[in-house]
Design a protein around this motif. Structure first.
Motif, PDB file in Angstrom:
ATOM      1  N   GLY A 139      49.320  32.174   7.501  1.00  0.00           N
ATOM      2  CA  GLY A 139      50.312  31.973   6.445  1.00  0.00           C
ATOM      3  C   GLY A 139      50.612  30.527   6.141  1.00  0.00           C
ATOM      4  N   PRO A 140      49.572  29.695   5.945  1.00  0.00           N
ATOM      5  CA  PRO A 140      49.832  28.279   5.670  1.00  0.00           C
ATOM      6  C   PRO A 140      50.565  28.070   4.357  1.00  0.00           C
ATOM      7  N   THR A 141      51.108  26.869   4.189  1.00  0.00           N
ATOM      8  CA  THR A 141      51.677  26.491   2.903  1.00  0.00           C
ATOM      9  C   THR A 141      50.577  26.531   1.845  1.00  0.00           C
ATOM     10  N   GLU A 142      50.877  27.140   0.713  1.00  0.00           N
ATOM     11  CA  GLU A 142      49.907  27.264  -0.376  1.00  0.00           C
ATOM     12  C   GLU A 142      50.439  26.496  -1.582  1.00  0.00           C
ATOM     13  N   ILE A 143      49.573  25.672  -2.180  1.00  0.00           N
ATOM     14  CA  ILE A 143      49.974  24.730  -3.215  1.00  0.00           C
ATOM     15  C   ILE A 143      49.281  25.049  -4.535  1.00  0.00           C
ATOM     16  N   ALA A 144      50.033  25.025  -5.627  1.00  0.00           N
ATOM     17  CA  ALA A 144      49.454  25.052  -6.973  1.00  0.00           C
ATOM     18  C   ALA A 144      49.333  23.603  -7.417  1.00  0.00           C
ATOM     19  N   LEU A 145      48.152  23.036  -7.235  1.00  0.00           N
ATOM     20  CA  LEU A 145      47.943  21.608  -7.412  1.00  0.00           C
ATOM     21  C   LEU A 145      48.311  21.139  -8.820  1.00  0.00           C
ATOM     22  N   SER A 146      48.900  19.956  -8.869  1.00  0.00           N
ATOM     23  CA  SER A 146      49.199  19.232 -10.107  1.00  0.00           C
ATOM     24  C   SER A 146      50.280  19.880 -10.972  1.00  0.00           C
ATOM     25  N   THR A 147      50.982  20.874 -10.452  1.00  0.00           N
ATOM     26  CA  THR A 147      52.028  21.522 -11.244  1.00  0.00           C
ATOM     27  C   THR A 147      53.318  20.709 -11.293  1.00  0.00           C
ATOM     28  N   LEU A 169      51.761  30.862 -13.655  1.00  0.00           N
ATOM     29  CA  LEU A 169      51.015  30.794 -12.403  1.00  0.00           C
ATOM     30  C   LEU A 169      50.950  32.154 -11.732  1.00  0.00           C
ATOM     31  N   SER A 170      49.855  32.384 -11.019  1.00  0.00           N
ATOM     32  CA  SER A 170      49.712  33.609 -10.241  1.00  0.00           C
ATOM     33  C   SER A 170      49.169  33.250  -8.859  1.00  0.00           C
ATOM     34  N   ASP A 171      49.030  34.249  -7.998  1.00  0.00           N
ATOM     35  CA  ASP A 171      48.589  34.016  -6.624  1.00  0.00           C
ATOM     36  C   ASP A 171      47.233  33.323  -6.555  1.00  0.00           C
ATOM     37  N   LYS A 172      46.378  33.560  -7.528  1.00  0.00           N
ATOM     38  CA  LYS A 172      45.027  32.982  -7.485  1.00  0.00           C
ATOM     39  C   LYS A 172      45.022  31.481  -7.780  1.00  0.00           C
ATOM     40  N   ASP A 173      46.145  30.936  -8.194  1.00  0.00           N
ATOM     41  CA  ASP A 173      46.204  29.522  -8.562  1.00  0.00           C
ATOM     42  C   ASP A 173      46.543  28.604  -7.383  1.00  0.00           C
ATOM     43  N   VAL A 174      46.717  29.160  -6.189  1.00  0.00           N
ATOM     44  CA  VAL A 174      47.152  28.343  -5.062  1.00  0.00           C
ATOM     45  C   VAL A 174      45.991  27.999  -4.138  1.00  0.00           C
ATOM     46  N   VAL A 175      46.161  26.871  -3.437  1.00  0.00           N
ATOM     47  CA  VAL A 175      45.187  26.410  -2.446  1.00  0.00           C
ATOM     48  C   VAL A 175      45.882  26.378  -1.096  1.00  0.00           C
ATOM     49  N   PRO A 176      45.366  27.084  -0.069  1.00  0.00           N
ATOM     50  CA  PRO A 176      46.002  27.060   1.251  1.00  0.00           C
ATOM     51  C   PRO A 176      45.760  25.736   1.960  1.00  0.00           C
ATOM     52  N   MET A 177      46.789  25.230   2.623  1.00  0.00           N
ATOM     53  CA  MET A 177      46.708  23.975   3.357  1.00  0.00           C
ATOM     54  C   MET A 177      46.644  24.282   4.853  1.00  0.00           C
ATOM     55  N   CYS A 178      45.433  24.472   5.361  1.00  0.00           N
ATOM     56  CA  CYS A 178      45.233  24.775   6.778  1.00  0.00           C
ATOM     57  C   CYS A 178      45.182  23.457   7.547  1.00  0.00           C
ATOM     58  N   LEU A 179      46.186  23.232   8.378  1.00  0.00           N
ATOM     59  CA  LEU A 179      46.360  21.951   9.048  1.00  0.00           C
ATOM     60  C   LEU A 179      46.159  22.078  10.557  1.00  0.00           C
ATOM     61  N   SER A 180      45.727  20.985  11.167  1.00  0.00           N
ATOM     62  CA  SER A 180      45.681  20.884  12.619  1.00  0.00           C
ATOM     63  C   SER A 180      46.988  20.268  13.102  1.00  0.00           C
ATOM     64  N   PRO A 181      47.353  20.472  14.370  1.00  0.00           N
ATOM     65  CA  PRO A 181      48.585  19.854  14.878  1.00  0.00           C
ATOM     66  C   PRO A 181      48.586  18.347  14.648  1.00  0.00           C
ATOM     67  N   GLY A 182      49.686  17.847  14.082  1.00  0.00           N
ATOM     68  CA  GLY A 182      49.802  16.424  13.801  1.00  0.00           C
ATOM     69  C   GLY A 182      49.448  16.044  12.383  1.00  0.00           C
ATOM     70  N   ASP A 183      48.764  16.918  11.651  1.00  0.00           N
ATOM     71  CA  ASP A 183      48.467  16.648  10.241  1.00  0.00           C
ATOM     72  C   ASP A 183      49.745  16.746   9.420  1.00  0.00           C
ATOM     73  N   CYS A 184      49.873  15.864   8.438  1.00  0.00           N
ATOM     74  CA  CYS A 184      51.082  15.800   7.611  1.00  0.00           C
ATOM     75  C   CYS A 184      50.734  16.032   6.150  1.00  0.00           C
TER      76      CYS A 184
END
Length: 242
Positions: A139-147, A169-184
């Motif tokens: 369940g990472p943060t999902e971003i609609a880029l440039s909105t 916007l709809s669900d297909k417009d988002v990009v998941p941000m899968c991060l490693s520990p320490g990534d900001c």
């Protein structure tokens, strides 16, 4: 983004930028331990049911040694310079200081902006992964880029008309941000985003939001303890030990 100019350019273009390994593993572990052992005063449920159902917990943080050290490292990694360039100001204020715990079973949030749209960026948030987020099942943060760039973007949900045309916007417009520990992940508050559906396990984020001195977001739901709301901190004061 590796250097300051690229970081600022990416942020202005997409509304988000990533600082990889902004916090070392040992700092992430200490901060996560402190958060989970704290009294964990929980923020009131936000309006519009952004955090429903109740498998997410917003934890308001004190400026503990672990929090201060983390903020110092984030400042040195590029957050201080980015915020001052984006806000075109030397003095930047702390708007939120908290952690978000997403538990297994948390449903996906609806897409939302954290603040109302304004012509310029007035608030940005730095989210730091304290646990590994290897794939979308967490369940990472999902971003609609440039909105962030236009007030015309909007979402369709139960409280809006059934038709959804240009800029919807709809669900297909988002990009998941899968991060490693320490990534900001640094995000413009005007960007549409959401927490994804968590099917895997507990996921913990530390976050600090910064605002322009003149900004008046006016949401009334910012995640910060009352003592810091009543006596606002500058980011420089929070990171004075750096």
């Amino acid at each position: 983004a590796s250097d300051a100019a690229e970081l600022v350019s990416t942020f202005r273009s997409h509304g988000v930028a990533i600082l990889q390994k902004a916090l070392p593993q040992d700092v992430c572990a200490q901060l996560a331990d402190d958060i989970m052992k704290s009294q964990r005063p929980v923020a009131p449920p936000p309006r519009d049911q952004v955090n429903q159902p109740f498998r997410r917990e917003d934890i308001l943080l004190q400026a503990s040694p672990a929090v201060l050290k983390s903020c110092c490292l984030l400042a040195e990694a590029g957050l201080r310079e980015l915020s001052k360039k984006v806000f075109r100001a030397e003095e930047v204020f702390v708007y939120e200081l908290a952690a978000m715990l997403s538990m297994k079973g948390a449903a996906a949030q609806r897409l939302h902006r954290d603040t109302d749209w304004t012509e310029d960026c007035e608030v940005l948030t730095a989210f730091v992964a304290l646990t590994d987020i290897p794939d979308v099942s967490w369940g990472p943060t999902e971003i609609a880029l440039s909105t962030h760039a236009s007030p015309d973007w909007h979402t369709h949900h139960a409280f809006k008309p059934t038709s959804c045309g240009k800029g919807c916007l709809s669900d297909k417009d988002v990009v998941p941000m899968c991060l490693s520990p320490g990534d900001c992940l640094i995000m413009d508050s005007r960007v549409f985003h959401r927490g994804g559906a968590n099917e895997a396990g507990d996921r913990l984020l530390f976050y600090v939001s910064l605002r322009k001195q003149s900004a008046t977001p006016g949401t009334g739901s910012e995640s910060i303890r009352d003592e810091y709301r009543k006596n606002p901190l500058t980011f420089d004061a929070l990171t004075t030990a750096c």
